[in-house]
Design a protein around this motif. Sequence first.
Motif, PDB file in Angstrom:
ATOM      1  N   GLY A  48      23.262  14.594  77.822  1.00 16.29           N
ATOM      2  CA  GLY A  48      24.630  14.092  77.791  1.00 16.29           C
ATOM      3  C   GLY A  48      24.815  12.793  78.554  1.00 16.29           C
ATOM      4  N   MET A  49      23.835  12.439  79.378  1.00 14.28           N
ATOM      5  CA  MET A  49      23.918  11.203  80.161  1.00 14.28           C
ATOM      6  C   MET A  49      23.379  10.000  79.398  1.00 14.28           C
ATOM      7  SD  MET A  49      22.769  12.635  83.921  1.00 14.28           S
ATOM      8  CE  MET A  49      23.423  11.201  84.783  1.00 14.28           C
ATOM      9  N   PHE A  50      22.890  10.212  78.185  1.00 16.24           N
ATOM     10  CA  PHE A  50      22.282   9.146  77.385  1.00 16.24           C
ATOM     11  C   PHE A  50      23.043   8.963  76.071  1.00 16.24           C
ATOM     12  CE2 PHE A  50      19.014  10.856  80.102  1.00 16.24           C
ATOM     13  CZ  PHE A  50      18.211   9.787  80.449  1.00 16.24           C
ATOM     14  N   THR A  51      23.173   7.699  75.656  1.00 12.73           N
ATOM     15  CA  THR A  51      23.751   7.400  74.335  1.00 12.73           C
ATOM     16  C   THR A  51      22.693   7.464  73.257  1.00 12.73           C
ATOM     17  OG1 THR A  51      25.407   5.970  75.371  1.00 12.73           O
ATOM     18  CG2 THR A  51      25.047   5.674  73.008  1.00 12.73           C
ATOM     19  N   VAL A  52      21.448   7.126  73.621  1.00  9.34           N
ATOM     20  CA  VAL A  52      20.329   7.162  72.674  1.00  9.34           C
ATOM     21  C   VAL A  52      19.317   8.195  73.141  1.00  9.34           C
ATOM     22  CG1 VAL A  52      18.494   5.863  71.529  1.00  9.34           C
ATOM     23  CG2 VAL A  52      20.645   4.710  72.135  1.00  9.34           C
ATOM     24  N   VAL A  53      19.068   9.187  72.296  1.00  2.00           N
ATOM     25  CA  VAL A  53      18.040  10.200  72.554  1.00  2.00           C
ATOM     26  C   VAL A  53      17.157  10.280  71.311  1.00  2.00           C
ATOM     27  CG1 VAL A  53      17.533  12.615  73.078  1.00  2.00           C
ATOM     28  CG2 VAL A  53      19.601  11.541  74.021  1.00  2.00           C
ATOM     29  N   LEU A  54      15.893   9.962  71.472  1.00  2.51           N
ATOM     30  CA  LEU A  54      14.943  10.019  70.367  1.00  2.51           C
ATOM     31  C   LEU A  54      13.997  11.193  70.578  1.00  2.51           C
ATOM     32  CD1 LEU A  54      14.029   6.227  70.085  1.00  2.51           C
ATOM     33  CD2 LEU A  54      15.810   7.475  68.837  1.00  2.51           C
ATOM     34  N   ARG A  55      13.687  11.889  69.492  1.00  2.00           N
ATOM     35  CA  ARG A  55      12.725  12.991  69.573  1.00  2.00           C
ATOM     36  C   ARG A  55      11.418  12.564  68.919  1.00  2.00           C
ATOM     37  NH1 ARG A  55      12.798  18.965  66.713  1.00  2.00           N
ATOM     38  NH2 ARG A  55      11.019  19.796  67.899  1.00  2.00           N
ATOM     39  N   CYS A  56      10.338  12.615  69.683  1.00  7.82           N
ATOM     40  CA  CYS A  56       9.018  12.229  69.190  1.00  7.82           C
ATOM     41  C   CYS A  56       8.366  13.432  68.515  1.00  7.82           C
ATOM     42  CB  CYS A  56       8.164  11.745  70.358  1.00  7.82           C
ATOM     43  SG  CYS A  56       6.672  10.879  69.855  1.00  7.82           S
ATOM     44  N   MET A  57       7.909  13.245  67.269  1.00  6.01           N
ATOM     45  CA  MET A  57       7.376  14.353  66.487  1.00  6.01           C
ATOM     46  C   MET A  57       6.136  13.914  65.714  1.00  6.01           C
ATOM     47  SD  MET A  57      10.968  15.923  65.013  1.00  6.01           S
ATOM     48  CE  MET A  57      10.173  17.469  64.518  1.00  6.01           C
ATOM     49  N   ALA A  58       5.391  14.899  65.218  1.00  4.81           N
ATOM     50  CA  ALA A  58       4.213  14.624  64.398  1.00  4.81           C
ATOM     51  C   ALA A  58       4.164  15.639  63.266  1.00  4.81           C
ATOM     52  CB  ALA A  58       2.942  14.702  65.235  1.00  4.81           C
ATOM     53  N   LYS A  98      19.957  11.710  69.038  1.00  2.00           N
ATOM     54  CA  LYS A  98      21.205  11.038  68.673  1.00  2.00           C
ATOM     55  C   LYS A  98      21.055   9.541  68.896  1.00  2.00           C
ATOM     56  CE  LYS A  98      23.213  11.732  73.281  1.00  2.00           C
ATOM     57  NZ  LYS A  98      24.358  12.230  74.066  1.00  2.00           N
ATOM     58  N   SER A  99      21.845   8.771  68.176  1.00  7.74           N
ATOM     59  CA  SER A  99      21.901   7.318  68.358  1.00  7.74           C
ATOM     60  C   SER A  99      23.215   6.833  67.771  1.00  7.74           C
ATOM     61  CB  SER A  99      20.701   6.628  67.685  1.00  7.74           C
ATOM     62  OG  SER A  99      20.635   6.947  66.309  1.00  7.74           O
ATOM     63  N   PRO A 100      23.705   5.669  68.225  1.00  9.86           N
ATOM     64  CA  PRO A 100      24.979   5.154  67.732  1.00  9.86           C
ATOM     65  C   PRO A 100      24.946   4.886  66.224  1.00  9.86           C
ATOM     66  CG  PRO A 100      24.348   4.031  69.744  1.00  9.86           C
ATOM     67  CD  PRO A 100      23.159   4.833  69.312  1.00  9.86           C
ATOM     68  N   PHE A 101      26.109   4.988  65.617  1.00 13.63           N
ATOM     69  CA  PHE A 101      26.233   4.765  64.176  1.00 13.63           C
ATOM     70  C   PHE A 101      25.709   3.385  63.797  1.00 13.63           C
ATOM     71  CE2 PHE A 101      28.661   3.173  60.521  1.00 13.63           C
ATOM     72  CZ  PHE A 101      28.359   4.160  59.583  1.00 13.63           C
ATOM     73  N   GLY A 102      24.757   3.344  62.857  1.00  6.28           N
ATOM     74  CA  GLY A 102      24.236   2.088  62.342  1.00  6.28           C
ATOM     75  C   GLY A 102      23.127   1.457  63.156  1.00  6.28           C
ATOM     76  N   MET A 103      22.760   2.045  64.284  1.00  7.34           N
ATOM     77  CA  MET A 103      21.686   1.450  65.090  1.00  7.34           C
ATOM     78  C   MET A 103      20.357   1.522  64.344  1.00  7.34           C
ATOM     79  SD  MET A 103      20.347   2.339  68.974  1.00  7.34           S
ATOM     80  CE  MET A 103      21.624   1.373  69.801  1.00  7.34           C
ATOM     81  N   PHE A 104      20.050   2.686  63.802  1.00  7.12           N
ATOM     82  CA  PHE A 104      18.823   2.875  63.029  1.00  7.12           C
ATOM     83  C   PHE A 104      19.189   3.235  61.592  1.00  7.12           C
ATOM     84  CE2 PHE A 104      17.779   4.068  67.432  1.00  7.12           C
ATOM     85  CZ  PHE A 104      16.724   3.205  67.679  1.00  7.12           C
ATOM     86  N   ALA A 106      20.072   3.280  79.486  1.00  9.58           N
ATOM     87  CA  ALA A 106      19.113   4.370  79.664  1.00  9.58           C
ATOM     88  C   ALA A 106      18.864   5.029  78.313  1.00  9.58           C
ATOM     89  CB  ALA A 106      19.654   5.395  80.663  1.00  9.58           C
ATOM     90  N   VAL A 107      17.602   5.140  77.935  1.00 12.62           N
ATOM     91  CA  VAL A 107      17.220   5.743  76.657  1.00 12.62           C
ATOM     92  C   VAL A 107      16.303   6.930  76.951  1.00 12.62           C
ATOM     93  CG1 VAL A 107      16.045   5.394  74.443  1.00 12.62           C
ATOM     94  CG2 VAL A 107      17.376   3.525  75.470  1.00 12.62           C
ATOM     95  N   LEU A 108      16.607   8.073  76.362  1.00 15.12           N
ATOM     96  CA  LEU A 108      15.808   9.277  76.566  1.00 15.12           C
ATOM     97  C   LEU A 108      14.890   9.508  75.375  1.00 15.12           C
ATOM     98  CD1 LEU A 108      15.171  11.877  78.183  1.00 15.12           C
ATOM     99  CD2 LEU A 108      17.091  12.967  77.003  1.00 15.12           C
ATOM    100  N   LEU A 109      13.627   9.789  75.668  1.00 15.66           N
ATOM    101  CA  LEU A 109      12.634  10.103  74.635  1.00 15.66           C
ATOM    102  C   LEU A 109      12.012  11.447  74.986  1.00 15.66           C
ATOM    103  CD1 LEU A 109      10.803   9.383  72.227  1.00 15.66           C
ATOM    104  CD2 LEU A 109       9.362   8.092  73.813  1.00 15.66           C
ATOM    105  N   ILE A 110      12.152  12.432  74.085  1.00 14.48           N
ATOM    106  CA  ILE A 110      11.600  13.759  74.342  1.00 14.48           C
ATOM    107  C   ILE A 110      10.576  14.114  73.264  1.00 14.48           C
ATOM    108  CG2 ILE A 110      13.716  14.531  75.474  1.00 14.48           C
ATOM    109  CD1 ILE A 110      14.295  16.242  72.962  1.00 14.48           C
TER     110      ILE A 110
END
Length: 207
Positions: free
Chosen positions: A151-161, A179-185, A4-8
């Motif tokens: 807190g239920m997601f390991t990957v949370v990306l924030r969409c910005m402009a 947040k994202s795991p170390f070294g993923m991005f 599960a990946v969260l994008l806000i």
Amino acid sequence: MGVAVLLIGKSGQGKSTSLRNFGEEEISLINVSKKPLPFQKKFKKTIETDDYNKIHQLLDKSSSDSIVIDDASYLITNMFMNKHSTAGAGNAVFALYNNLGDEFWRLIEHIKALPPQKVVYVIMHEDRSDFGEIKPKTIGKLLDDKVCIEGMFTVVLRCMADKGRHFFRTQTDGMDVAKSPFGMFEQFEIDNDLKLVDQTIRAYWGI
């Protein structure tokens, strides 16, 4: 287990636009807000619904390995708006918030129980807390106290402009929940391309 990946992000920051590079048959799209996509491409496996039961069924039956739920914030909002006027007062109000939290929690847990090749992107609007922290938008403190969504997601990306440039933030700046795991991005900010994110996540975890 499924991922599960969260994008806000705020409205107009490019959350839905980030789907643009997926092929028309490459993903399954659950369109909760039932609005047109901000580009001409149409995904052939698209369902418009805010019904949790139908979404659970779609997750189980989908032939796609990548699934998008856009905009999942309206799962909470629509359920609240449909039921709050008949909920009554006192304990009934708390029961409604419990139900809102339970349903969303079950959805994320269902995603995690999917086969390991399934990656589900949960797109939500963002909100600012009383402490200035940027987090997923819900229906207020009562729900936030029951379920810490990020807190239920390991990957949370924030969409910005910024100045016409649209991007994902992959790690927190101290005031948001990215947040994202170390070294993923490799970078703190990446192009808002969800297909590239999908490829990166699969390569990182060997999916």
